[in-house]
Motif scaffolding. Structure first.
Motif, PDB file in Angstrom:
ATOM      1  N   GLY A   1      47.138   8.217  30.077  1.00  0.00           N
ATOM      2  CA  GLY A   1      48.510   8.734  30.116  1.00  0.00           C
ATOM      3  C   GLY A   1      48.591  10.086  30.748  1.00  0.00           C
ATOM      4  O   GLY A   1      49.593  10.448  31.369  1.00  0.00           O
ATOM      5  N   CYS A   2      47.517  10.893  30.561  1.00  0.00           N
ATOM      6  CA  CYS A   2      47.551  12.242  31.124  1.00  0.00           C
ATOM      7  C   CYS A   2      47.159  12.264  32.587  1.00  0.00           C
ATOM      8  O   CYS A   2      47.384  13.255  33.269  1.00  0.00           O
ATOM      9  CB  CYS A   2      46.613  13.157  30.336  1.00  0.00           C
ATOM     10  SG  CYS A   2      47.154  13.395  28.615  1.00  0.00           S
TER      11      CYS A   2
ATOM     12  N   LEU B   1      49.703  -4.255  20.838  1.00  0.00           N
ATOM     13  CA  LEU B   1      50.989  -3.747  21.317  1.00  0.00           C
ATOM     14  C   LEU B   1      50.857  -3.115  22.693  1.00  0.00           C
ATOM     15  O   LEU B   1      51.729  -3.251  23.548  1.00  0.00           O
ATOM     16  CB  LEU B   1      51.524  -2.726  20.307  1.00  0.00           C
ATOM     17  CG  LEU B   1      53.002  -2.325  20.446  1.00  0.00           C
ATOM     18  CD1 LEU B   1      53.897  -3.533  20.366  1.00  0.00           C
ATOM     19  CD2 LEU B   1      53.375  -1.303  19.396  1.00  0.00           C
ATOM     20  N   VAL B   2      49.720  -2.412  22.897  1.00  0.00           N
ATOM     21  CA  VAL B   2      49.482  -1.782  24.192  1.00  0.00           C
ATOM     22  C   VAL B   2      49.404  -2.856  25.303  1.00  0.00           C
ATOM     23  O   VAL B   2      49.972  -2.723  26.389  1.00  0.00           O
ATOM     24  CB  VAL B   2      48.202  -0.928  24.145  1.00  0.00           C
ATOM     25  CG1 VAL B   2      47.826  -0.437  25.526  1.00  0.00           C
ATOM     26  CG2 VAL B   2      48.378   0.244  23.209  1.00  0.00           C
ATOM     27  N   VAL B   3      48.647  -3.935  24.993  1.00  0.00           N
ATOM     28  CA  VAL B   3      48.479  -5.014  25.985  1.00  0.00           C
ATOM     29  C   VAL B   3      49.820  -5.668  26.305  1.00  0.00           C
ATOM     30  O   VAL B   3      50.143  -5.968  27.468  1.00  0.00           O
ATOM     31  CB  VAL B   3      47.472  -6.056  25.464  1.00  0.00           C
ATOM     32  CG1 VAL B   3      47.440  -7.276  26.380  1.00  0.00           C
ATOM     33  CG2 VAL B   3      46.099  -5.425  25.339  1.00  0.00           C
ATOM     34  N   VAL B   4      50.641  -5.876  25.252  1.00  0.00           N
ATOM     35  CA  VAL B   4      51.950  -6.518  25.479  1.00  0.00           C
ATOM     36  C   VAL B   4      52.823  -5.680  26.397  1.00  0.00           C
ATOM     37  O   VAL B   4      53.403  -6.162  27.378  1.00  0.00           O
ATOM     38  CB  VAL B   4      52.654  -6.773  24.136  1.00  0.00           C
ATOM     39  CG1 VAL B   4      54.111  -7.204  24.362  1.00  0.00           C
ATOM     40  CG2 VAL B   4      51.902  -7.824  23.336  1.00  0.00           C
TER      41      VAL B   4
ATOM     42  N   LEU C   1      54.289   3.450  24.868  1.00  0.00           N
ATOM     43  CA  LEU C   1      52.842   3.255  24.965  1.00  0.00           C
ATOM     44  C   LEU C   1      52.089   4.574  24.828  1.00  0.00           C
ATOM     45  O   LEU C   1      50.983   4.624  24.266  1.00  0.00           O
ATOM     46  CB  LEU C   1      52.499   2.594  26.309  1.00  0.00           C
ATOM     47  CG  LEU C   1      52.824   1.105  26.435  1.00  0.00           C
ATOM     48  CD1 LEU C   1      52.577   0.631  27.846  1.00  0.00           C
ATOM     49  CD2 LEU C   1      51.992   0.289  25.459  1.00  0.00           C
ATOM     50  N   ASN C   2      52.673   5.689  25.396  1.00  0.00           N
ATOM     51  CA  ASN C   2      52.003   6.990  25.339  1.00  0.00           C
ATOM     52  C   ASN C   2      52.108   7.649  23.949  1.00  0.00           C
ATOM     53  O   ASN C   2      51.309   8.508  23.598  1.00  0.00           O
ATOM     54  CB  ASN C   2      52.595   7.928  26.378  1.00  0.00           C
ATOM     55  CG  ASN C   2      52.196   7.497  27.791  1.00  0.00           C
ATOM     56  OD1 ASN C   2      51.131   6.910  27.975  1.00  0.00           O
ATOM     57  ND2 ASN C   2      53.049   7.795  28.753  1.00  0.00           N
ATOM     58  N   THR C   3      53.131   7.293  23.181  1.00  0.00           N
ATOM     59  CA  THR C   3      53.351   7.951  21.884  1.00  0.00           C
ATOM     60  C   THR C   3      52.922   7.092  20.697  1.00  0.00           C
ATOM     61  O   THR C   3      52.526   7.623  19.652  1.00  0.00           O
ATOM     62  CB  THR C   3      54.841   8.313  21.762  1.00  0.00           C
ATOM     63  OG1 THR C   3      55.627   7.129  21.905  1.00  0.00           O
ATOM     64  CG2 THR C   3      55.250   9.312  22.818  1.00  0.00           C
ATOM     65  N   VAL C   4      53.086   5.787  20.803  1.00  0.00           N
ATOM     66  CA  VAL C   4      52.758   4.916  19.669  1.00  0.00           C
ATOM     67  C   VAL C   4      51.558   4.056  20.055  1.00  0.00           C
ATOM     68  O   VAL C   4      51.717   3.009  20.651  1.00  0.00           O
ATOM     69  CB  VAL C   4      53.969   4.036  19.274  1.00  0.00           C
ATOM     70  CG1 VAL C   4      53.651   3.218  18.026  1.00  0.00           C
ATOM     71  CG2 VAL C   4      55.180   4.889  19.069  1.00  0.00           C
ATOM     72  N   ILE C   5      50.370   4.580  19.764  1.00  0.00           N
ATOM     73  CA  ILE C   5      49.162   3.814  20.079  1.00  0.00           C
ATOM     74  C   ILE C   5      48.531   3.441  18.734  1.00  0.00           C
ATOM     75  O   ILE C   5      47.636   4.099  18.239  1.00  0.00           O
ATOM     76  CB  ILE C   5      48.209   4.649  20.935  1.00  0.00           C
ATOM     77  CG1 ILE C   5      48.958   5.222  22.135  1.00  0.00           C
ATOM     78  CG2 ILE C   5      47.053   3.823  21.432  1.00  0.00           C
ATOM     79  CD1 ILE C   5      48.138   6.164  22.946  1.00  0.00           C
ATOM     80  N   ILE C   6      49.064   2.441  18.105  1.00  0.00           N
ATOM     81  CA  ILE C   6      48.574   2.028  16.792  1.00  0.00           C
ATOM     82  C   ILE C   6      47.671   0.807  16.919  1.00  0.00           C
ATOM     83  O   ILE C   6      46.624   0.743  16.338  1.00  0.00           O
ATOM     84  CB  ILE C   6      49.744   1.730  15.837  1.00  0.00           C
ATOM     85  CG1 ILE C   6      50.599   2.988  15.670  1.00  0.00           C
ATOM     86  CG2 ILE C   6      49.268   1.215  14.488  1.00  0.00           C
ATOM     87  CD1 ILE C   6      51.846   2.764  14.844  1.00  0.00           C
TER      88      ILE C   6
END
Length: 925
Positions: free
Chosen positions: A26-27, A358-361, A349-354
């Motif tokens: 993300g960065c 979810l990231v893949v979706v 995606l950048n803030t909620v990486i639980i």
């Protein structure tokens, strides 16, 4: 199986690793698409044409969302536009699109921009310098010239034109003015009586016209440099109550409310030259420049004249383009929504990486939307290209159709008027000669034949002129109240003697004693003459023609019924079209009589229909309104039925119905004739004429259609065939091809007669293997000499095949197949002597043997090789032509297949010891 279980620590470690990777990802600086700043400097933006240009630019730029767009409007001020361009340069731009207000004042700033390395796309109007990257726009000179050409083609007589120009300093005004002047220059009858500066606005144009209102009475046409000034001219003319017949033409032909297409459709103006804005093309050119692609410096947009003949087609096309454009805009809204969703998903995606799922979706969704975005962009570009291609095709088709139609109408009108005077001058002397009692039977018959065909031709000319007056000159009727039963009875009376001669039952059935309706006597009688004479053409002897008349309500119905050959439903649907001819196989016409009939009935506010059953019957139904409420004041006129006038017209109609049976003169006490001729002709008069002229020297066989001609040729095997090209059932060309392809008749010379005199038709006729192709009207002595020469040539060729080879060179040929081979071989070479490229392969293919077999056969039978034989035949043919014909040496060179006269002279001298020129002198000496 080796197994292991992940501990919470390992899962946390994995999640932490994923988290760190995602944070790093993300960065990480993602590569942003390169953005451009494109500026557009508009000279004036408040008119419909300029607004359309801006809309096209914005629509095309919507396909490139990363582009920054700067727009300025100079409001018609050149100095203001210069300041605006320099301000945009100070802001920093990648490319400038400019539409100069005036050519000279804007040249300096355009050159400054170009010299700084910033690409410049000049649109619509040019500067006085070539220091720019590309130009996009229509050729204003060509637009003006196209308008001038249109004035020349659409007007007649002396024309006084007022030209309303744009701003004097603008390049479009300069170019259009010059182009229009050059366009009308060939027509000395068109004069520009005044030029007004309309400054591109309706208000200015109206004010200038009001200043010269006293001069407008002598004006026939007005040419304005744009449609709004043209509309202003029409408003001034209406306010001054001047005639609507003044022809007004503008430039632009914009779609939409208030545009030129709407003005033409509403008849506010008569025509307009399409002047495309080029907004879309300018943006496309700009991106090709920014992408370092090769471009054309000058990009001229296509133009077209739009008037009442094609305005509906263009309006439909623009509506379709507008609909497609709205679809594009809706797609862009959807694209913008998709981009917003994509950004929201990226934030999540950048803030909620639980969880990794979810990231893949979200990543998958982002990828999907990106792919779909590209697909939609490609689809939109493809649709735009397709629309542009279709528009260009429609413009080309419309222009070609208009040119062809106008050319045909002008030709037919002019030539028809020219026919009347010579026909009248022929008819008078022939009438005087027919009255001469000292004429013998042959002379009297020839004069009657000429008299009959002059009347037929006079009828066709009159019909063509009448049709032109009604269909294109919008002639009105002059109706008066008369008894239509008297009119029909008078017309029928003129056909009684033909009906009696051919035993045809011709009657009128009605229960009405009197039926008064309003009609034009000089027109409606032609309707019944056409319908009744048409029925006679297709009714055999002993048939019937019934006319039924009855009245119901406010309508009179008249049915013209016959029990002739009828026609199919396909032909019946087209029977009233001008120049259409139904293929009945029995008679031919001009294809104009029924079209004229329909137009006359429509002028009387009535209708005409047809019902027909093939080989049974045909019924034409006419319906005419009673009373005079349907007529305007200008259509009413006092006149009475003149039987003498009707009888005079009848002569033209039943002249072609008086058919004399074809007969061959009796020859009971004459010696049998050496040669026979088959004549295939569907015109009874021409067939009778040729039979009479040729029967003195030849035995004559006849046929009236192509199929009968082929059967007669197989049965009689004549020495020569004369055939018309246009025949029922099978054409003369098909007849020639079939007979020349059949071994039973391939030797028979064929002469084709045709009215198709163009070089293309003559070439097509000769391709059918016909021996001669004569165009009508033909010279009879020339035809007789052609017949004599073809018969003599066949006799010479026959003798030549049996005596051409010297005894010392020839081996005995006893077998029938060998004799056939020699005849085929010699005949093929004789027919192709003029072909300098004749070779062994051609001969082998024509005879049907291999190359080796051909060499051996010729050597065994003739005792020489093929090349020597061909050379000897060419030299012998050359000797014959030098002795008996008056052709030049060069012509004989190519007639016998030599490539050059020098080579021919060398070979001839080697063979005979003297040059062709010396040989000809010896023969004449």
């Amino acid at each position: 199986m080796f197994r292991y279980s992940r501990t919470p620590e390992s899962i946390v470690s994995i999640l932490v690793s994923v988290f760190l990777c995602l944070i790093a990802t993300g960065c990480r600086n993602t590569k942003q698409p390169h953005t451009y700043t494109i500026a557009f400097s508009q000279c004036v933006g408040n008119d419909l044409w300029r607004k359309t240009m801006l809309d096209e630019i914005k629509t095309e730029l919507s396909l490139h969302p990363d582009v920054k767009f700067i727009y300025t409007d100079a409001r018609g001020s050149s100095s203001q536009q210069v300041l605006q361009v320099r301000k945009m340069l100070a802001q920093g731009i990648d490319l400038l699109i400019i539409s100069p207000n005036e050519a000279q004042p804007l040249t300096t700033v355009v050159e400054e921009t170009f010299n700084k390395g910033i690409p410049v796309v000049v649109i619509d109007r040019k500067t006085t310098s070539d220091s720019y990257t590309a130009y996009v726009g229509a050729d204003n000179y060509q637009v003006g010239k196209m308008a001038g050409d249109y004035f020349v083609s659409k007007t007649k007589g002396n024309i006084n034109v007022i030209e309303i120009t744009g701003s004097p300093g603008s390049s479009p005004a300069i170019d259009r003015e010059k182009g229009f002047s050059d366009g009308i220059k060939p027509a000395s009858r068109i004069h520009i009586t005044g030029k007004l500066n309309g400054a591109w606005t309706q208000e200015t144009a109206e004010a200038e016209l009001f200043k010269i209102k006293d001069q407008l009475g002598s004006v026939n046409a007005i040419f304005a440099h744009n449609d709004v000034m043209a509309a202003g001219a029409r408003r001034v003319l209406k306010e001054l109550k001047l005639t609507d017949s003044i022809f007004i033409m503008g430039v632009d032909a914009l779609p939409g409310a208030g545009g030129g297409l709407e003005m033409i459709a509403n008849k506010a103006i008569n025509a307009s030259a399409l002047y495309p804005t080029g907004g879309k093309e300018a943006v496309q050119t700009a991106f090709r420049i920014l992408n370092n692609e090769n471009i054309e410096k000058v990009n001229i947009l296509q133009s077209l004249i739009i008037d009442s003949t094609n305005v509906e087609l263009m309006t439909m096309q623009w509506d379709r383009i507008s609909s497609q454009q709205k679809d594009i805009e809706r797609q862009q809204v959807l694209l913008e929504e998709q981009r917003k969703i994509y950004k929201d998903q990226a934030t999540i995606l950048n803030t909620v990486i639980i969880t990794l799922v979810l990231v893949v979706v979200f990543g998958g969704l982002a990828f999907y939307f990106l792919v779909e975005n590209r697909k939609i962009n490609r689809s939109l570009e493809a649709k735009n290209e397709q629309i542009l291609k279709q528009r260009n095709e429609l413009i080309d088709m419309s222009a070609k159709a208009e040119i062809a139609t106008e050319a045909k109408l002008n030709f037919f009108t002019n030539i028809s008027h020219e026919f009347r005077t010579p026909l009248t001058l022929m008819l008078g002397p022939i009438d005087d000669l027919i009255q001469n009692a000292k004429l013998n039977q042959d002379e009297f018959g020839n004069l009657k034949l000429a008299h009959k065909n002059i009347l037929i031709l006079m009828k066709l000319v009159n019909q063509l002129i009448d049709y032109r007056k009604i269909e294109y000159d919008k002639q009105m009727i002059h109706a008066s109240p008369n008894n239509i039963i008297d009119l029909i009875s008078e017309v029928i009376g003129n056909f009684k003697h033909i009906a009696h001669k051919r035993n045809i039952d011709l009657r009128l059935f009605t229960q009405e004693k009197e039926c008064t309706i309003w009609f034009d006597l000089n027109m409606l009688d032609k309707v019944f003459f056409n319908l009744i004479s048409n029925a006679f053409k297709f009714v055999s002897e002993g048939g019937r023609i019934y006319i039924h008349l009855h009245r119901y309500g406010n309508v009179v119905q008249i049915d013209v019924e016959d029990n002739g050959v009828g026609m199919s439903n396909e032909h019946a649907t087209h029977i009233f079209e001008h120049f259409y001819q139904a293929d009945t196989g029995l008679a031919k016409g001009s294809g104009l009589g029924l079209a004229l009939t329909k137009e006359i009935i429509h002028l009387h506010h009535g209708s005409i229909t047809v019902k027909s059953v093939k080989w049974q019957s045909t019924v034409f139904t006419i319906k005419l309104p009673l009373g005079d409420e349907h007529l305007s004041k200008e259509e009413k006129f006092e006149q009475l039925i003149d039987p003498k006038s009707i009888s005079e017209q009848a002569v033209h109609y039943f002249a072609e119905l008086d058919i004399t049976p074809v007969s061959v003169p009796a020859e009971a006490f004459q010696h049998p004739k050496e040669h026979s001729i088959l004549i295939v002709e569907d015109n009874h008069d021409l067939l009778q004429f040729l039979t009479a002229k040729l029967s003195e020297r030849y035995e004559i066989f006849t046929a009236t259609n192509g199929a009968a001609g082929i059967n007669e040729a197989y049965e009689s095997v004549p020495d020569l065939i004369i055939s018309d090209v246009v025949l029922p059932e099978l054409s003369g060309k098909v007849l020639a091809e079939r007979l020349k392809s059949d071994i039973r008749t391939s030797h028979i010379p064929i002469i084709l007669l045709t009215a198709q005199s163009s070089l293309e038709h003559q070439i097509a006729g000769m391709k059918t293997m016909a021996d001669a192709y004569l165009t009508k009207p033909f010279n009879l002595p020339f035809l007789l000499e052609t017949v004599t020469n073809l018969l003599n040539n066949r006799r010479i060729l026959k003798d030549h095949y049996t005596s051409e080879i010297k005894t010392t060179e020839r081996l005995p040929v006893s077998k029938t197949l060998d004799k056939k081979f020699i005849n085929d071989f010699a005949g093929f070479i004789e027919q192709n002597l003029a072909n300098e490229h004749l070779n062994v392969d051609d001969i082998a293919k024509a005879i049907g043997v291999s190359r080796i077999q051909l060499y051996r056969k010729v050597k065994a039978l003739l005792g020489c090789n093929i090349t020597d034989y061909i050379m000897n035949r060419r030299l012998k043919k050359a000797k014959y032509l030098l002795t008996n014909e008056d052709h030049t040496i060069s012509m004989i060179t190519y007639m016998v297949g030599f490539s050059t006269p020098n080579y021919f002279s060398t070979v001839f001298k080697a063979k005979y010891g003297c040059t062709p020129t010396e040989f000809r002198k010896q023969q004449k000496g």
